[in-house]
Each structure stands twice: as structure tokens, then as C-alpha cells.
Write a protein that holds these residues in place. Structure first.
Motif, mmCIF file in Angstrom:
data_model
loop_
_atom_site.group_PDB
_atom_site.id
_atom_site.type_symbol
_atom_site.label_atom_id
_atom_site.label_comp_id
_atom_site.label_asym_id
_atom_site.label_seq_id
_atom_site.Cartn_x
_atom_site.Cartn_y
_atom_site.Cartn_z
ATOM 1 N N PHE A 278 -7.443 7.150 5.097
ATOM 2 C CA PHE A 278 -6.756 6.256 5.400
ATOM 3 C C PHE A 278 -6.600 5.498 3.595
ATOM 4 N N ASP A 279 -7.694 5.583 3.102
ATOM 5 C CA ASP A 279 -7.426 5.624 1.662
ATOM 6 C C ASP A 279 -6.475 6.365 0.743
ATOM 7 N N ASP B 246 -5.721 5.740 12.563
ATOM 8 C CA ASP B 246 -6.334 4.966 11.191
ATOM 9 C C ASP B 246 -4.779 5.040 10.120
ATOM 10 N N VAL C 175 -7.832 -9.750 7.123
ATOM 11 C CA VAL C 175 -8.430 -8.704 6.759
ATOM 12 C C VAL C 175 -8.704 -8.532 8.182
ATOM 13 N N ARG D 99 -10.796 -2.866 6.611
ATOM 14 C CA ARG D 99 -9.179 -2.684 5.662
ATOM 15 C C ARG D 99 -8.809 -4.438 5.291
ATOM 16 N N SER E 196 -15.848 -1.418 -1.113
ATOM 17 C CA SER E 196 -15.759 -0.488 -2.317
ATOM 18 C C SER E 196 -15.884 -1.434 -3.034
ATOM 19 N N GLU F 212 -1.834 -5.952 3.198
ATOM 20 C CA GLU F 212 -1.570 -5.239 1.915
ATOM 21 C C GLU F 212 -0.548 -4.516 2.021
ATOM 22 N N SER G 105 -3.334 5.098 2.013
ATOM 23 C CA SER G 105 -2.514 3.444 1.020
ATOM 24 C C SER G 105 -2.292 3.972 -0.151
#
Length: 264
Positions: free
Chosen positions: A83-84, A38, A239, A259, A225, A263, A87
Motif C-alpha cells: 500500500f505505501d 489494500d 484516519v 492509514r 511511520s 489523503e 500510495s
């Protein structure tokens, strides 16, 4: 044209090998199997590290100095369920050293090499250093063994498995040479509109209206989120969503945002 940029993609973008979904009951003996990470896909051409979009990754000089002259394909990764955090780190225009010290480049392909994937996987082992981690590849003898490994990886916080044909040449685009196996399926769709939120989401985005490559339209209302509800992906953004199965009309059931796919 292989791994290089193609005319159908934005300038500077590249189209590496992309996975299809593994059929149920698949015999894994013709494949090398690895964990599905991921992370963020990153492609190294020997001089620059780029996202799939073609944008340059603003990695620190010390990180790039560890990469060889030969092209690599892999994922920038901090670990499972991060992941966040990853990212945010890799999207910065000015890299934060403390964040990048936690990032590794997990390599799973040598785009400029020949031969079969099994041979390239062996070559990758020699690239290991403080930054590069060759992705572990397993030989599994049966679907039962494959399902057991999937269960083990998911229980430990992993996403799923990847199956790469051991005899595959270097390839690009979506292909049966590479398959993904996950407890829940995932797919991509393009944002075509926004539905305003109600109640606690008043003044924010309530759901995305999206369309699949097959023209199926549906609303995606979960998995967001608070930040994404305040600043949703714009119309035209791609997406990735998870779903359990599809209706007779082809719409995904229990779809949830995974996700924002483009992006980077």
C-alpha cells in the motif's frame, strides 16, 4: 442520485457504495465474496479517473487509454502489502511510468449498469485487459467456508474479505448491501488534536487525538511511520484505525493507525 456527486460532498467528489462490518456467524449464500484489496479506491466516469475526494488521478495516458467509455469503480493495486508504495505512486502529480507499469485497476462495480450485482459481476469479466482486472467473486455455501477462505486470504498477506449482496442494485453510501470481514475491525475517526511525543519521539507527534462519528474521543498512539510522526495528519483529517474490540464506554481497545483515509 446514485453514484454521482452529491451536494453533501466536496465539489467533484463521489460517494460510491461503502461497506459495513459483517456480523459474526453470517451466512454468505446471498452474497458474492471477494478479497478485500489494500489499495486506493478509484472511480472512472468514462473520461477521467478520480479519487473519492474528486481529485483527478494523474495516471499515464497509456493507462487511461485502456479504460472503456463506461463508468467503473474499483481499486488501484500493486499487490498485497504494497500500500505505501502504491500510495506514493498514485499521489504524484507527474506519473512515473516504471511505477504505473506495476499498477492494475481491479474493478468490482459498474456504476452505470442496471440489474443485480451478480449480473454486473459477469459483465465485468469481459473488461479484462493489460490494465483492468475484474475482481474474482466466489460463491460460498456456509459460514465455515467463509471463515476458511478468510483464513486462507489473511495467511497469504491479504486484508480480509468483502461480501456484496448478489441481488443488489447499484447503490451509494454506507450500506448493508456490502460488508467487510477482517480478523481485526477497522473504522474511521477525525483528527481533533496532537499530543507531543516524549523520549525517542521528542519534538515529534506522540499521539493523535481523534473523534469517531458517534462522538467518542480517544488517543491513537501506534501504527505511525517516522514520516507521519514528523508530519502528522492535520486537524480535520480522517484516519482509518484498526482495533480489537470496544470498552463499555465505546472506546476502541488496542487501536492502531491503518492509514490516513482522506489523503487522496
Amino acid at each position: 442520485m446514485g453514484w454521482l456527486a452529491t451536494a453533501s460532498l466536496p465539489a467533484g467528489a463521489v460517494e460510491p457504495l461503502l461497506a459495513r462490518t459483517a456480523p459474526s456467524g453470517i451466512d454468505p449464500q446471498a452474497y458474492l465474496v471477494s478479497e478485500k484489496l489494500d489499495g486506493v479506491r478509484a472511480l472512472w466516469d468514462g473520461q477521467a479517473l478520480r479519487f473519492r475526494s474528486g481529485r483527478t488521478v494523474a495516471a499515464p495516458a497509456w493507462f487511461l487509454a485502456q479504460l472503456p467509455k463506461q463508468p467503473l469503480d474499483g481499486e488501484l493495486w500493486m499487490g498485497r502489502r504494497r500500500f505505501d508504495e502504491l500510495s506514493a505512486a498514485v499521489r504524484r502529480t507527474e506519473p512515473v511510468d516504471a511505477e504505473w507499469r506495476q499498477v492494475r485497476y481491479h474493478v468490482f462495480e459498474l456504476p452505470g449498469a442496471g440489474g443485480r450485482f451478480a449480473e454486473r459481476a459477469e459483465q465485468m469479466q469481459s473488461l479484462a485487459n493489460p490494465v483492468i482486472v475484474p475482481v474474482a467473486q466466489w460463491r460460498l455455501s456456509s459460514n465455515a467456508a467463509l471463515q476458511a477462505r478468510l483464513k486462507e486470504v489473511v495467511a497469504a498477506g491479504g486484508e480480509g474479505l468483502m461480501l456484496h449482496r448478489a441481488d443488489a442494485p447499484v447503490a451509494s453510501g454506507r450500506s448493508d448491501l456490502l460488508l467487510k470481514l477482517k480478523p481485526l475491525a477497522d473504522a474511521e475517526a477525525v483528527v481533533i488534536g496532537h499530543e507531543p511525543g516524549k523520549g525517542r519521539y521528542a519534538g515529534q507527534m506522540g499521539a493523535l487525538e481523534v473523534q469517531t462519528p458517534d462522538g467518542i474521543r480517544f488517543k491513537l498512539g501506534t501504527g505511525f511511520s517516522d514520516e507521519l510522526r514528523r508530519n502528522p495528519p492535520p486537524v480535520g483529517a480522517t484516519v482509518t484505525y484498526r482495533y480489537r474490540d470496544v470498552t463499555p464506554a465505546g472506546k476502541p481497545r488496542f487501536a492502531s493507525l491503518l492509514r490516513v483515509a482522506d489523503e487522496f
